[in-house]
Write an enzyme that holds these catalytic residues in place. Structure first.
Site, PDB file in Angstrom:
ATOM      1  N   HIS A  98      79.758  72.501  48.442  1.00 29.44           N
ATOM      2  CA  HIS A  98      80.569  71.367  47.994  1.00 29.44           C
ATOM      3  C   HIS A  98      81.639  71.083  49.057  1.00 29.44           C
ATOM      4  O   HIS A  98      82.168  72.002  49.671  1.00 29.44           O
ATOM      5  CB  HIS A  98      81.224  71.682  46.643  1.00 29.44           C
ATOM      6  CG  HIS A  98      81.885  70.488  46.037  1.00 29.44           C
ATOM      7  ND1 HIS A  98      83.127  70.051  46.438  1.00 29.44           N
ATOM      8  CD2 HIS A  98      81.464  69.615  45.095  1.00 29.44           C
ATOM      9  CE1 HIS A  98      83.447  68.956  45.748  1.00 29.44           C
ATOM     10  NE2 HIS A  98      82.449  68.680  44.925  1.00 29.44           N
ATOM     11  N   GLU A 168      76.787  63.575  48.317  1.00 26.23           N
ATOM     12  CA  GLU A 168      78.171  63.291  47.943  1.00 26.23           C
ATOM     13  C   GLU A 168      78.965  62.897  49.185  1.00 26.23           C
ATOM     14  O   GLU A 168      79.490  63.780  49.879  1.00 26.23           O
ATOM     15  CB  GLU A 168      78.805  64.535  47.318  1.00 26.23           C
ATOM     16  CG  GLU A 168      78.078  65.053  46.100  1.00 26.23           C
ATOM     17  CD  GLU A 168      79.031  65.807  45.179  1.00 26.23           C
ATOM     18  OE1 GLU A 168      79.242  65.334  44.066  1.00 26.23           O
ATOM     19  OE2 GLU A 168      79.581  66.838  45.592  1.00 26.23           O
TER      20      GLU A 168
HETATM   21  P1  PGA Z   1      84.433  63.208  41.108  1.00 28.07           P
HETATM   22  O1  PGA Z   1      83.903  64.589  41.725  1.00 28.07           O
HETATM   23  O2  PGA Z   1      83.336  62.706  40.200  1.00 28.07           O
HETATM   24  O3  PGA Z   1      85.671  63.574  40.379  1.00 28.07           O
HETATM   25  O4  PGA Z   1      84.650  62.277  42.266  1.00 28.07           O
HETATM   26  C1  PGA Z   1      82.605  64.647  42.201  1.00 28.07           C
HETATM   27  C2  PGA Z   1      82.337  65.957  42.852  1.00 28.07           C
HETATM   28  O5  PGA Z   1      83.240  66.561  43.439  1.00 28.07           O
HETATM   29  O6  PGA Z   1      81.179  66.440  42.791  1.00 28.07           O
END
Ligand code: PGA
Length: 280
Positions: A98, A168
């Site tokens: 992440h 992401e």
């Molecule tokens: P968020 O987080 O939906 O609060 O933007 C997404 C993530 O960190 O996977």
């Protein structure tokens, strides 16, 4: 082979063990009021809330996962948790790489690779997070960055088709706005083409690629409907309440139903197999 939609939430450093039973109870109530969801669902609580989650989600279709793990099976690694420990704690999934781990805990994709292969060997499904930085996006090299990240992490891995890739974009996490639908569809398409060229078409067609980064009930439906290569949603803030997660499940479940309807329609019209990648 068809790909099943998946929706999940990482709780990050939120929700104490005592907060889990009310969350699970409310989510259960909401799920019972919906048509059965033919999709995969997961929550990633903090380690200390995993036991409470295992108890509270027992009998529920929601699977558990962790937000991180160590690459070794055991040893002198103070403060760390192994894949076997996660399996023992009832985890099916583990999020790896992440962007917050990379930015604040000095993780690298080399380490993520070791974690991913340890996770797969232990029977966990890695949710492999990848995403370009804002500079990379501006320089027009997002797909190159993504290929480098995925290529590095999956090098030498077995069972690659079982991995879930969470796309992401770093500039879209924790913001007010998600990436645009078209931008997401393009990146997912590029990721799948890269996977086909590197690991073969059969693997690429099974690999699930989900989008994360400021997903909300307001933008979720269009993001998931945005392209055939979007196989689900990974949510932070918007699913830290049971009602928020229930909304997101309803959205992904509706997308699964539409995919299946399209397939039936295609079969009826052409008398053969449809081509939707999400049903079959
Ligand atoms: P968020 O987080 O939906 O609060 O933007 C997404 C993530 O960190 O996977």
């Amino acid at each position: 082979m068809a790909r099943r939609f998946v929706v999940g939430t990482g709780w990050k450093m939120n929700l104490l063990a005592r907060d889990v039973p009310p969350y699970a109870a409310r989510l259960g109530e909401r799920l019972r009021a919906m048509p059965p969801a033919d999709i995969d669902m997961f929550v990633l609580p903090p380690f200390t809330s995993l036991h409470a989650a295992r108890v509270a989600f027992a009998g529920s279709p929601v699977r558990l996962g962790a937000q991180n793990m160590h690459w070794e099976a055991s040893g002198a690694w103070t403060g760390e948790i192994s894949a076997a420990m996660l399996v023992e704690a009832g985890c099916t999934y583990v999020a790896l790489g992440h962007s917050e781990r990379l930015a604040y805990f000095a993780e690298t994709y080399d380490l993520v690779r070791r974690k991913a292969s340890a996770a797969l060997r232990a029977g966990l499904t890695p949710i492999l997070c990848v995403g370009e930085s804002s500079d990379e996006r501006q320089a027009g090299v997002a797909d190159i960055a993504l290929e480098r990240q995925v290529g590095c992490v999956l090098e030498g891995c077995e069972h690659i088709a079982d991995v879930v890739i969470a796309y992401e974009p770093r500039w879209a996490i924790g913001q007010q706005q998600a990436a645009s639908v078209a931008y997401v569809a393009d990146r997912h398409g590029a990721l799948r083409r890269f996977a086909a060229s590197r690991y073969g078409d059969a693997v690429a067609q099974r690999l699930r690629i989900i989008y994360g980064g400021s997903v909300t009930p307001a933008n979720g439906a269009e993001l998931i409907a945005g392209g055939a290569d979007v196989d689900g949603l990974f949510i932070g803030r918007a699913a830290w309440t049971a009602d928020g997660f229930a909304e997101m499940i309803a959205i992904v479940s509706a997308a699964a139903t539409s995919a299946s309807d399209r397939l039936q329609q295609g079969r009826a019209e052409h008398g053969g197999a449809g081509s939707d990648p999400h049903s079959g």
